[in-house]
Scaffold this motif. Structure first.
Motif, mmCIF file in Angstrom:
data_model
loop_
_atom_site.group_PDB
_atom_site.id
_atom_site.type_symbol
_atom_site.label_atom_id
_atom_site.label_comp_id
_atom_site.label_asym_id
_atom_site.label_seq_id
_atom_site.Cartn_x
_atom_site.Cartn_y
_atom_site.Cartn_z
ATOM 1 N N ALA A 1 -64.595 62.793 23.606
ATOM 2 C CA ALA A 1 -65.734 62.263 22.861
ATOM 3 C C ALA A 1 -67.009 63.024 23.182
ATOM 4 C CB ALA A 1 -65.911 60.771 23.169
ATOM 5 N N ALA A 2 -67.248 63.308 24.471
ATOM 6 C CA ALA A 2 -68.457 64.040 24.853
ATOM 7 C C ALA A 2 -68.450 65.449 24.262
ATOM 8 C CB ALA A 2 -68.563 64.106 26.376
ATOM 9 N N THR A 3 -67.285 66.103 24.276
ATOM 10 C CA THR A 3 -67.177 67.440 23.693
ATOM 11 C C THR A 3 -67.427 67.401 22.194
ATOM 12 O OG1 THR A 3 -65.575 68.089 25.387
ATOM 13 C CG2 THR A 3 -65.675 69.451 23.420
ATOM 14 N N ALA A 4 -66.870 66.381 21.525
ATOM 15 C CA ALA A 4 -67.067 66.268 20.077
ATOM 16 C C ALA A 4 -68.532 66.033 19.728
ATOM 17 C CB ALA A 4 -66.199 65.138 19.519
ATOM 18 N N VAL A 5 -69.232 65.220 20.522
ATOM 19 C CA VAL A 5 -70.639 64.919 20.233
ATOM 20 C C VAL A 5 -71.511 66.159 20.393
ATOM 21 C CG1 VAL A 5 -72.658 63.659 21.065
ATOM 22 C CG2 VAL A 5 -70.505 62.464 20.728
#
Length: 483
Positions: free
Chosen positions: A137-141
């Motif tokens: 999720a952090a990478t996608a954001v």
């Protein structure tokens, strides 16, 4: 009960030694591997260590939306104070990790330190949540921010299509994965270049801001502490936003085994990086207020772009490009570091054995890198990412607080452990209290989202007993786990 670990670091400290098939010796083995060797060499120098820390801390936030702190503090003076204090608190946390990194010379960061201090169950829960939710999720954001700002110069007169953003984001994620799978040296070199770009971008804001101050543009600093009074809930939330902006100082500890002379370079890299970032963040916010009022800053969607448009004219087109490069650097540094956590967790028997394999020729932990790609893509195209991060943002500070509390515990549990770098005891005590206070605050201020995040974290407990402790697994299940 536990699968025998697939890899280890030998006491000679020069590199990880392994067999030609990509597996490293058992943790029980005291003899170096014979024959062909597959190694994770020590390629992280002091400069590369600094670039990893700065490159992952400085993302899009300082350029786009530093208004979270201003909103919750109510005044310019208090917001600048919070930026400074959060930098000091982050330095305290980083110094605690510097001590841990010099006395526990294993990669893996949070996971490794929790494992050493508190045992396998909390360590497994940490890596479980990181692998399934937090890191994808952090990478996608941050990747979405990269996609949006790399396209910004091409869509100046209209709204950027969401599909275009997601497609270019997918390309960026794939490029980072390929880079980290191909070469440690090239990943580190590109990280140094991107860190240089981030610092140039900050200087592009700071230098005109200083010129504005010299010209006497100080009207927004008059009565700096006047304004809306910060509420009892608002001020702690401002600290939460500030600590999030500084998060990333712990990533060098994820690659400890690949750092040259870790006893010297880890503390040096951490101290130099945190001083640069703290000074840069505070001066950047000062520069914003030389040109933009507090009210205008709260209304701006991208503060750096608004600032540049007012002072730089056509040159402001370069700002979105620098923001995109900054996001790409955060993506690259994050993947480079966190893949080592999965590598170490597999080595300890807490993740499938394949994740502890090293590419025979490229000497990269390729499976531990690419395991994130499908999960990140799923979240990119299907998830409500920001809600997901809200669910689990408390988990980061819970486990970081636990790690630093573990440092205090290890002082008493293992007093004879060699500690080449040692911090005064009040530093870990203050920092762990701050982390646990923020966690408690999130439970009080946002019980729904935090409760969901807490429930997701707790799923790691039954998973631990199912995947790790349960001995009588069916044959097909053991084969699936690589056992």
């Amino acid at each position: 009960m536990f699968r025998k670990a697939a890899v280890t670091t030998h006491s000679n400290g020069s590199y990880l030694q392994g067999q030609a098939n990509g597996r490293l010796p058992s943790v029980d083995s005291e003899q170096p591997a014979q024959g062909g060797k597959v190694v994770l060499k020590k390629k992280v120098t002091l400069l590369r260590g600094i670039s990893i820390i700065i490159g992952t801390i400085i993302g899009a936030g300082i350029f786009i939306s530093p208004k979270g702190i201003l909103k919750n503090t109510g005044s310019v003076g208090m917001s600048l104070t919070v930026w400074t204090v959060c930098g000091i608190l982050s330095l305290f946390g980083a110094l605690c990790y510097a001590e841990l990194g010099t006395c526990i010379k294993k990669s893996g960061g949070h996971y490794t330190y929790i494992l050493e201090a508190f045992g396998p169950l909390p360590a497994f829960v940490r890596v479980w949540v990181e692998l399934l939710i937090i890191r994808p999720a952090a990478t996608a954001v941050i990747s979405l921010a990269f996609g949006r700002y790399i396209l910004e110069p091409f869509f100046m007169q209209c709204e950027i299509p969401e599909l275009a953003i997601k497609l270019i984001t997918a390309v960026g994620i794939t490029l980072v994965m390929v880079l980290n799978s191909t070469s440690v040296s090239w990943s580190a070199r590109i990280q140094i270049f991107l860190t240089f770009c981030k610092l140039v971008a900050i200087l592009i804001i700071i230098v005109p801001g200083v010129i504005q101050l010299i010209k006497g543009e100080t009207q927004h600093f008059k009565n700096a502490f006047a304004g809306n009074d910060a509420s009892v809930m608002g001020l702690p939330l401002a600290f939460y936003s500030g600590m999030y902006a500084y998060s990333g100082w712990f990533y060098l500890n994820f690659v400890t085994e690949e750092v040259e002379n870790p006893e010297k370079n880890i503390p040096l890299a951490i101290c130099i990086s945190m001083i640069i970032v703290t000074v840069g963040y505070v001066l950047t916010n000062v520069a914003y207020f030389t040109t933009i009022s507090a009210g205008e800053l709260l209304l701006s969607k991208a503060v750096a772009v608004t600032f540049a448009e007012r002072l730089m004219g056509n040159f402001s087109l370069a700002v979105p490009v620098f923001v995109a490069l900054s996001c790409f650097g955060s993506m690259n540094g994050g993947i480079f570091a966190v893949s080592r956590m999965f590598f170490v967790a597999s080595r300890e028997g807490h993740l499938p054995e394949i994740l502890s394999m090293i590419h025979v020729r490229k000497h990269t932990p390729l499976p531990a890198v690419i395991v994130l790609h499908p999960l990140t893509m799923i979240m990119l195209f299907n998830g409500d990412l920001y809600s997901l991060l809200n669910f689990l943002s408390f988990a980061r500070w819970l486990f970081i607080g636990l790690v630093v509390a573990g440092l205090i515990y290890l002082r008493y549990k293992r007093p004879d452990m060699p500690r080449p770098f040692k911090v005064p005891l009040f530093i870990p005590a203050l920092f762990s209290f701050t982390c646990l206070f923020m966690v408690a605050l999130s439970l009080y201020s946002d019980p729904v989202n935090t409760g969901i995040g807490f429930a997701i974290t707790l799923t790691g407990v039954p998973a631990y007993y199912l995947f790790i402790v349960w001995d009588k697994k069916p044959k097909w299940f053991r084969k699936l786990l690589g056992k």
